[in-house]
Enzyme design. Structure first.
Site, PDB file in Angstrom:
ATOM      1  N   CYS A  77      -3.084   7.697   2.855  1.00 29.10           N
ATOM      2  CA  CYS A  77      -1.900   7.716   4.249  1.00 29.10           C
ATOM      3  C   CYS A  77      -1.078   8.032   3.862  1.00 29.10           C
ATOM      4  CB  CYS A  77      -2.271   6.276   5.250  1.00 29.10           C
ATOM      5  SG  CYS A  77      -1.201   5.387   4.271  1.00 29.10           S
ATOM      6  N   CYS A 130      -3.197  -1.169   1.591  1.00 28.00           N
ATOM      7  CA  CYS A 130      -1.967  -0.415   2.138  1.00 28.00           C
ATOM      8  C   CYS A 130      -2.166  -1.408   3.714  1.00 28.00           C
ATOM      9  CB  CYS A 130      -2.662   0.738   2.007  1.00 28.00           C
ATOM     10  SG  CYS A 130      -1.622   2.615   3.104  1.00 28.00           S
ATOM     11  N   CYS A 161      -2.889  -5.097 -10.150  1.00 24.77           N
ATOM     12  CA  CYS A 161      -4.035  -4.537 -10.507  1.00 24.77           C
ATOM     13  C   CYS A 161      -4.326  -3.304 -10.186  1.00 24.77           C
ATOM     14  CB  CYS A 161      -4.912  -5.354 -11.183  1.00 24.77           C
ATOM     15  SG  CYS A 161      -5.741  -4.762 -12.377  1.00 24.77           S
ATOM     16  N   CYS A 206      -2.869   2.466   6.401  1.00 28.25           N
ATOM     17  CA  CYS A 206      -4.552   2.784   6.776  1.00 28.25           C
ATOM     18  C   CYS A 206      -5.303   1.622   5.966  1.00 28.25           C
ATOM     19  CB  CYS A 206      -4.794   3.804   5.477  1.00 28.25           C
ATOM     20  SG  CYS A 206      -4.215   3.666   4.406  1.00 28.25           S
TER      21      CYS A 206
END
Length: 149
Positions: A68, A114, A137, A117
């Site tokens: 996104c 995220c 990570c 999204c």
């Protein structure tokens, strides 16, 4: 009188729109991903260590979500963890990521996704360097790099 729902975008403290992608926009962006990117981002996969294209990137800029395009991590927060994946001490904006408990593979870990999204990014651990003590990570295939941002 019927209650009106706000259609205002959800804006992060750093000024980015966190509103979810529309179904058609999401489908269009997913169609542009490679099979490996889909496996990692959509199905919580992991790329092999020491193979990611952004592992050795030392340029100045910002790492964005591959799906996104939300800014996720600054190059200034990147460090060499020796783990084989790009690692960061802190996110671009804490509102841009969310954590989910991951109990797969016989471990208890905090998966990072995220916030816009819900794409899988990697995991965060409490064994990083100062100033945060965190090690975010990441999978290189979950990211795009924007130089000089």
């Amino acid at each position: 009188m019927p209650q009106m729902h706000s259609t205002a975008p959800n804006i992060s403290a750093s000024g980015h729109d966190l509103s979810p992608l529309s179904a058609s926009e999401r489908a269009s962006r997913i169609a542009q991903l490679s099979a490996e990117e889909q496996r990692v981002i959509l199905y919580q996969g992991t790329e092999p260590p020491f193979c990611g294209g952004l592992l050795d990137n030392k340029a100045s800029g910002v790492y964005h979500c591959r799906l996104c395009d939300l800014p996720l991590f600054r190059s200034a927060a990147k460090f060499e963890s020796g783990t084989g994946w790009p690692s960061f001490t802190q996110p671009f904006d804490p509102e841009h990521i969310r954590t989910v408990r991951d109990i797969s593979h016989g471990m208890i870990r905090d998966e990072i996704r995220c916030a816009r999204c819900d794409g899988h990014l990697g995991h965060v651990f409490d064994d990083g360097p100062p100033p945060t003590g965190q090690r975010y990570c990441l999978n290189s295939v979950s990211l795009t790099f924007v130089a000089g941002e």
